[in-house]
Scaffold this motif. Structure first.
Motif, PDB file in Angstrom:
ATOM      1  N   UNK A  31       0.879  -1.169   0.000  1.00  0.00           N
ATOM      2  CA  UNK A  31       0.000   0.000   0.000  1.00  0.00           C
ATOM      3  C   UNK A  31       0.917   1.220   0.000  1.00  0.00           C
ATOM      4  N   UNK A  32       0.332   2.390   0.122  1.00  0.00           N
ATOM      5  CA  UNK A  32       1.139   3.601   0.178  1.00  0.00           C
ATOM      6  C   UNK A  32       1.521   4.006   1.584  1.00  0.00           C
ATOM      7  N   UNK A  33       0.889   3.412   2.611  1.00  0.00           N
ATOM      8  CA  UNK A  33       1.104   3.881   3.973  1.00  0.00           C
ATOM      9  C   UNK A  33       0.726   2.784   4.965  1.00  0.00           C
ATOM     10  N   UNK A  34       1.726   2.279   5.678  1.00  0.00           N
ATOM     11  CA  UNK A  34       1.530   1.116   6.559  1.00  0.00           C
ATOM     12  C   UNK A  34       0.773   1.454   7.834  1.00  0.00           C
ATOM     13  N   UNK A  35       0.404   2.719   8.026  1.00  0.00           N
ATOM     14  CA  UNK A  35      -0.298   3.091   9.250  1.00  0.00           C
ATOM     15  C   UNK A  35      -1.786   2.807   9.180  1.00  0.00           C
ATOM     16  N   UNK A  36      -2.270   2.460   7.990  1.00  0.00           N
ATOM     17  CA  UNK A  36      -3.715   2.372   7.799  1.00  0.00           C
ATOM     18  C   UNK A  36      -4.154   0.972   7.370  1.00  0.00           C
ATOM     19  N   UNK A  37      -5.449   0.737   7.489  1.00  0.00           N
ATOM     20  CA  UNK A  37      -6.046  -0.485   6.955  1.00  0.00           C
ATOM     21  C   UNK A  37      -7.189  -0.104   6.020  1.00  0.00           C
ATOM     22  N   UNK A  38      -7.355  -0.895   4.951  1.00  0.00           N
ATOM     23  CA  UNK A  38      -8.446  -0.657   4.010  1.00  0.00           C
ATOM     24  C   UNK A  38      -9.679  -1.465   4.381  1.00  0.00           C
ATOM     25  N   UNK A  39      -9.538  -2.414   5.275  1.00  0.00           N
ATOM     26  CA  UNK A  39     -10.667  -3.262   5.687  1.00  0.00           C
ATOM     27  C   UNK A  39     -10.790  -3.189   7.198  1.00  0.00           C
ATOM     28  N   UNK A  40     -12.011  -3.094   7.666  1.00  0.00           N
ATOM     29  CA  UNK A  40     -12.253  -3.085   9.107  1.00  0.00           C
ATOM     30  C   UNK A  40     -12.606  -1.695   9.600  1.00  0.00           C
ATOM     31  N   UNK A  41     -13.876  -1.494   9.875  1.00  0.00           N
ATOM     32  CA  UNK A  41     -14.336  -0.212  10.412  1.00  0.00           C
ATOM     33  C   UNK A  41     -14.380  -0.288  11.931  1.00  0.00           C
ATOM     34  N   UNK A  42     -14.104   0.797  12.640  1.00  0.00           N
ATOM     35  CA  UNK A  42     -13.976   2.165  12.154  1.00  0.00           C
ATOM     36  C   UNK A  42     -12.604   2.541  11.604  1.00  0.00           C
ATOM     37  N   UNK A  43     -11.577   1.700  11.801  1.00  0.00           N
ATOM     38  CA  UNK A  43     -10.220   2.146  11.449  1.00  0.00           C
ATOM     39  C   UNK A  43     -10.117   2.592   9.990  1.00  0.00           C
ATOM     40  N   UNK A  44     -10.754   1.855   9.076  1.00  0.00           N
ATOM     41  CA  UNK A  44     -10.593   2.163   7.649  1.00  0.00           C
ATOM     42  C   UNK A  44     -11.140   3.546   7.302  1.00  0.00           C
ATOM     43  N   UNK A  45     -12.084   4.041   8.079  1.00  0.00           N
ATOM     44  CA  UNK A  45     -12.668   5.363   7.798  1.00  0.00           C
ATOM     45  C   UNK A  45     -11.676   6.472   8.097  1.00  0.00           C
ATOM     46  N   UNK A  46     -10.740   6.210   8.995  1.00  0.00           N
ATOM     47  CA  UNK A  46      -9.802   7.251   9.405  1.00  0.00           C
ATOM     48  C   UNK A  46      -8.889   7.671   8.268  1.00  0.00           C
ATOM     49  N   UNK A  47      -8.761   6.804   7.257  1.00  0.00           N
ATOM     50  CA  UNK A  47      -7.980   7.178   6.076  1.00  0.00           C
ATOM     51  C   UNK A  47      -8.534   8.437   5.424  1.00  0.00           C
ATOM     52  N   UNK A  48      -9.859   8.619   5.545  1.00  0.00           N
ATOM     53  CA  UNK A  48     -10.528   9.707   4.819  1.00  0.00           C
ATOM     54  C   UNK A  48     -11.057  10.762   5.787  1.00  0.00           C
ATOM     55  N   UNK A  49     -10.249  11.068   6.779  1.00  0.00           N
ATOM     56  CA  UNK A  49     -10.679  12.022   7.786  1.00  0.00           C
ATOM     57  C   UNK A  49      -9.593  13.059   8.016  1.00  0.00           C
ATOM     58  N   UNK A  50      -9.958  14.065   8.748  1.00  0.00           N
ATOM     59  CA  UNK A  50      -9.049  15.142   9.120  1.00  0.00           C
ATOM     60  C   UNK A  50      -9.182  15.354  10.616  1.00  0.00           C
ATOM     61  N   UNK A  51      -8.065  15.591  11.284  1.00  0.00           N
ATOM     62  CA  UNK A  51      -8.102  15.854  12.720  1.00  0.00           C
ATOM     63  C   UNK A  51      -8.466  17.316  12.970  1.00  0.00           C
TER      64      UNK A  51
END
Lengths: 478, 478
Positions: A450-470
């Motif tokens: 992937x482009x970034x090992x900090x994230x997951x594309x499967x498994x919510x809620x974690x996967x949603x954090x890819x498309x969020x802003x703090x």
């Protein structure tokens, strides 16, 4: 763009065909402009309203289960049942409902409060649309209008601009019609969800640069993914990229000696599953001990020779697979079975190569490159020490499996210590195909997986954090 | 590299000076090679052991409070008390103890379990060192060997390779000596923490590419940050970049009319705080209503004229500030006060510009560029509608403040709706200088404020996640 039946190679006609035109730059600009109509609405709507859209969408899909599965089957040649009509279908509706769940419970937001300093922090949407580009191999569960990235983007309250995969445009059109009906019934703006079928690469890049677009979700080839990554990196926009992985299996010496054939059974089945067209296909198996490796190779060859040719998803998949096989042959690797294209349609024989450690080192980038399709490589290594060396030399992977017995405990521990940094998911014994949709899943890994090992594309809620802003609200009045 | 007293411009001698040599590429390679000695140790050590190191480090710093603060004062000209010896010092030891806390409670790990599928997911270290490059303006609290990024990198169990800032090498050496003593006392490998003072830019890039380095933490200029971002993006290594922000203040019309002078008091004080050398300095204030804007400008000019010149951190900061002032003058902007370099040392007068909306649009990139130092710009806009337009046109910011009264409620709501996507932190009324160290803080924001709006550089455990990797153990035996 024309839909094609991979089993016959012939064109498929459906009533949606007229929509499959290439979008111009002006078309894409208009979509990105339109996205502004949904950004604030989605950011501010009651979670239950957006959740209701997703749940209704799932119900509508279930009402058209047979029809959707049939079209997807025609376009992809993936098995109708249980694969499309049950396994992938249920995964898709489950993901939609998981996204609805995290919209209702707000678990994606990572809310933190500090009463003393009067601070409230939370994840918010990105303030622009997520461009979702799905892959060929999951016409439902990773589709840009219904799949995991779509769910994650909507869960984080972002509008979606999806691009249909050319391998299944009718499927996508049919899903999109249900999505739009559910969107309208839920009172969401039309701009919450838009779809296009095709564009020139440079127009796609211009779309990513538009102020109405905030992020990219891409699942596909490494070459395309890296190109789009550069575009997004330069723009400072998040890109979730799932690109390429060989998901190596490491067989320690005692396990290999004790049960080479059983290991080969599990591995070969995993290599051939879905025509070898899973991003988690264990394309390479490293076996410690030359005798064990020979037994794994012999048994796998037996199974793969007996299996029917796989019908590949698209002509392009077959072309790439044939090229990979030719390149391995050109490097002098030994083909144990298969290697040929078969008619009609986009068929290919299950194909097995056997490679020794010296060759695997010499042609490392060739052996360790993902090749979609029913292609497996057995690498015979001399010792557990060599197994460990190959693990240390790995690029980033989605998944990796360790096969070990009690006598292999030290090797297993060493491999675990290495692979935890190399792969998003590490397995004992189990083959990596089959990604459970679970909050405890990680479908990710270091580049190029992937482009970034900090994230997951499967498994919510974690996967949603890819498309969020703090966001921190600092002494902001309620 | 020579340490310099910014108050006099003269060289400072300290016993550590002989260490401030430029490191060669071979030196840096050796450091990255060495990092491997600490990766597994830190990943596997009891959390309490690493936490103990950090807590002991904090105690050792407290035992040398006066000495450290004095050296930092000499090198930076920042006020000895309360700024260095109390505020920044206590922030530094608090951050070390916060990192120890999250190492003990593992709250940074985001652990998820799925018993049914036998999945355990957790964040793990990155598998390589984090290169920490701190800024000039916080010699303790953002220092690469003691600051926020250091704490976050260690909290996520990564080794650190720090680069000292040329503005305070003796301070860094003194901190590092305590860190090493604490590291050794805690039984951590020497490779857990390494330091260099200087390198050629291309050798720094080679360091980032080394397999022993997994990530970058950089706080500094936009130009350097963007250069390093491109290097890390190409490598697929996470880069946490804090770069540039003007942190605009938006004053709605009723508030401006009712209390222009009080607003100017708060703003001018924030602009001049710490010599205007905070990344959260509100460099630009947009005031709706030309009369109110004129009152804000007049009062701020009065205060800034009466204030002593700021002693800037380095000669380079002064050079850049003088250039920014010249560029604004060259664009025809009206200087209300200040604008001159003063001797001895690196002094500069508090400087105020007044700009109208048309000019601010025409010279947008100039007006909206961060300029470190005591420089503020008042932008007079005609209406609340124009205020909103300027908010819509913002680049990414660390923070932004809305000043509004009851009659401004609609404008405030519109601004909040825009700024939530533009800034990492949004404030009602309060000026953005002063970043509370809290789990509910977000010190981040879209590019160019940082490289990735999904993260925060301040506030544990969240800040540690920047330097972590997601891992799922799938049916892995305990």
């Amino acid at each position: 763009m024309r839909a094609v039946n991979p089993a016959s190679g012939e064109a498929l006609g459906h009533s949606f065909d007229m929509k499959f035109a290439r979008s111009s730059r002006a078309d894409l600009d208009a979509m990105a402009d339109t996205a502004f109509d949904a950004i604030d609405f989605l950011a501010d709507a009651p979670g239950a309203q957006i959740a209701g859209f997703l749940e209704d969408y799932a119900v509508r899909l279930e009402g058209d289960r047979a029809g959707i599965a049939q079209i997807a089957h025609e376009e992809t040649a993936l098995p109708l049942a249980p694969r499309l009509s049950e396994v992938e279908f249920n995964r898709t509706t489950f993901q939609l409902r998981e996204a609805a769940r995290v919209l209702r419970d707000e678990s994606w937001r990572e809310i933190a409060r500090d009463e003393k300093n009067n601070l409230r922090s939370t994840l918010v949407p990105l303030g622009g649309a997520v461009v979702c580009i799905g892959p060929s191999n999951f016409p439902l569960a990773f589709n840009g209008v219904s799949g995991g990235d779509f769910c994650a983007a909507i869960a984080a309250r972002n509008p979606v601009i999806a691009k249909a995969h050319p391998g299944h445009p009718n499927t996508t059109a049919r899903l999109f019609a249900h999505a739009c009906a559910a969107r309208d019934a839920a009172g969401l703006p039309k701009a919450a969800l838009q779809l296009f079928y095709d564009c020139a690469p440079e127009d796609g890049e211009a779309l990513l640069a538009h102020a109405g677009v905030a992020a990219l979700a891409f699942t596909g080839s490494r070459a395309s993914g890296m190109r789009l990554k550069r575009v997004c990196d330069e723009l400072g926009k998040p890109a979730s990229l799932e690109m390429s992985s060989v998901n190596p299996v490491f067989v320690a010496s005692a396990a290999g000696e004790a049960r080479a054939e059983a290991i080969a059974d599990a591995w070969a089945a995993s290599v051939m599953l879905g025509g070898g067209q899973f991003c988690t296909k264990p394309g390479v198996i490293f076996v410690a001990g030359e005798k064990a490796a020979a037994r794994v190779a012999a048994r796998a060859a037996e199974l793969m020779r007996a299996a029917p040719p796989a019908v590949l998803l698209t002509e392009s998949v077959r072309t790439h697979l044939a090229r990979a096989v030719d390149a391995l042959r050109g490097a002098g690797e030994r083909v144990l079975c298969g290697g040929r294209e078969i008619s009609p349609g986009f068929r290919f024989e299950p194909t097995l190569f056997a490679v020794d450690a010296a060759h695997a080192r010499k042609f490392r980038s060739l052996v360790m490159s993902e090749a979609f399709g029913p292609l497996g490589i057995v690498v015979a290594v001399e010792s557990d020490g060599q197994l460990v060396d190959f693990a240390r030399g790995l690029d980033g992977q989605l998944a990796s499996t360790i096969v070990s017995d009690a006598a292999d405990a030290a090797t297993r521990a060493t491999l675990l210590g290495i692979l935890r940094f190399k792969a998003g998911r590490v397995l004992d014994e189990a083959m990596p195909t089959g990604v459970a949709v679970s909050p405890a899943m990680v479908h990710g890994g270091p580049m190029p997986a992937t482009g970034d090992a900090r994230f997951t594309a499967v498994g919510l809620p974690a996967a949603a954090k890819r498309f969020s802003k703090a966001l921190c609200l600092d002494r902001v009045r309620a």
